[in-house]
Design a protein around this motif. Structure first.
Motif, PDB file in Angstrom:
ATOM      1  N   GLY A 199       0.830  -1.207   0.000  1.00  0.00           N
ATOM      2  CA  GLY A 199       0.000   0.000   0.000  1.00  0.00           C
ATOM      3  C   GLY A 199       0.863   1.255   0.000  1.00  0.00           C
ATOM      4  N   ASP A 200       1.946   1.223   0.783  1.00  0.00           N
ATOM      5  CA  ASP A 200       2.848   2.379   0.803  1.00  0.00           C
ATOM      6  C   ASP A 200       3.498   2.587  -0.564  1.00  0.00           C
ATOM      7  N   VAL A 223       2.279   1.629  -3.486  1.00  0.00           N
ATOM      8  CA  VAL A 223       1.244   2.097  -4.420  1.00  0.00           C
ATOM      9  C   VAL A 223       0.943   3.578  -4.175  1.00  0.00           C
ATOM     10  N   GLN A 224       0.835   3.965  -2.915  1.00  0.00           N
ATOM     11  CA  GLN A 224       0.557   5.363  -2.616  1.00  0.00           C
ATOM     12  C   GLN A 224       1.696   6.252  -3.092  1.00  0.00           C
ATOM     13  N   SER A 253       1.502   6.432  -6.877  1.00  0.00           N
ATOM     14  CA  SER A 253       0.383   7.256  -7.346  1.00  0.00           C
ATOM     15  C   SER A 253       0.676   8.744  -7.124  1.00  0.00           C
ATOM     16  N   GLU A 254       1.317   9.055  -6.021  1.00  0.00           N
ATOM     17  CA  GLU A 254       1.688  10.456  -5.790  1.00  0.00           C
ATOM     18  C   GLU A 254       2.694  10.930  -6.837  1.00  0.00           C
TER      19      GLU A 254
END
Length: 188
Positions: free
Chosen positions: A118-119, A121-122, A125-126
């Protein structure tokens, strides 16, 4: 000591073999060695009686011991089966605890990996959002610069060649008007 067996028929051994095995006597009589109408021979021989008593006593003692042994074996069998059942239960409990521990560890590891994913991916995405925003700003700035350049060219054309510019607009207006007229006549 027991009396030896004797051939009481009076026939020599070679001739006895040629005699048929079964004659008029019954099988019980042949097996027991005495006539079938009597169950036991008469108690006339004290040596035979003592031998029979000792054999009977030994046989009775042996049967008693076998029964006791079977009881012990049954008891040992029950005790052994209880021990085996308890050992199997203990092993199953240990395996269950080990599986639960491994499942808990796997759950923790999976949660940690999911959080890590998740980190990532985040972060990605940022980064993509930042890149898209920069490209949008560049595109917007390029469009603004081209519009400014077009206005500047129009201003230069208006000052340097005003008649040609009016003729160009008149020609464009004529072509557009003609196209509308043709289109209107086709659709009426």
């Amino acid at each position: 000591m027991a009396d030896p067996l004797r051939n009481q028929s009076g026939i020599p051994a070679a001739r006895a073999a040629s005699k048929p095995i079964f004659d008029d006597r019954s099988v019980d009589e042949l097996l027991a060695g005495f006539p079938a109408d009597r169950s036991l021979p008469e108690a006339g021989n004290p040596r035979l009686n003592r031998a029979a008593e000792s054999i009977g006593g030994a046989l009775g003692t042996t049967v008693g011991r076998v029964r006791n042994g079977l009881t012990l074996v049954k008891g040992n069998l029950v005790e052994t089966s209880n021990q085996i059942t308890e050992q199997i239960s203990d092993k199953a409990s240990a395996i269950k605890d080990k599986v639960e521990s491994q499942a808990h560890d796997l759950n923790i590891t999976a949660r940690a990996k999911a959080a890590e994913f998740g980190d990532v991916v985040q972060g990605t995405s940022e980064q993509l959002a930042g890149i898209a925003e920069r490209q949008w700003l560049e595109l917007r700035q390029n469009a603004r610069q081209r519009l400014i350049m077009a206005r500047n060219r129009a201003a230069v054309l208006k000052q340097d060649h005003p008649l040609e510019l009016i003729a160009a607009f008149a020609g464009a207006a004529f072509v557009i008007g003609f196209a509308f007229r043709v289109w209107r006549s086709d659709h009426d």
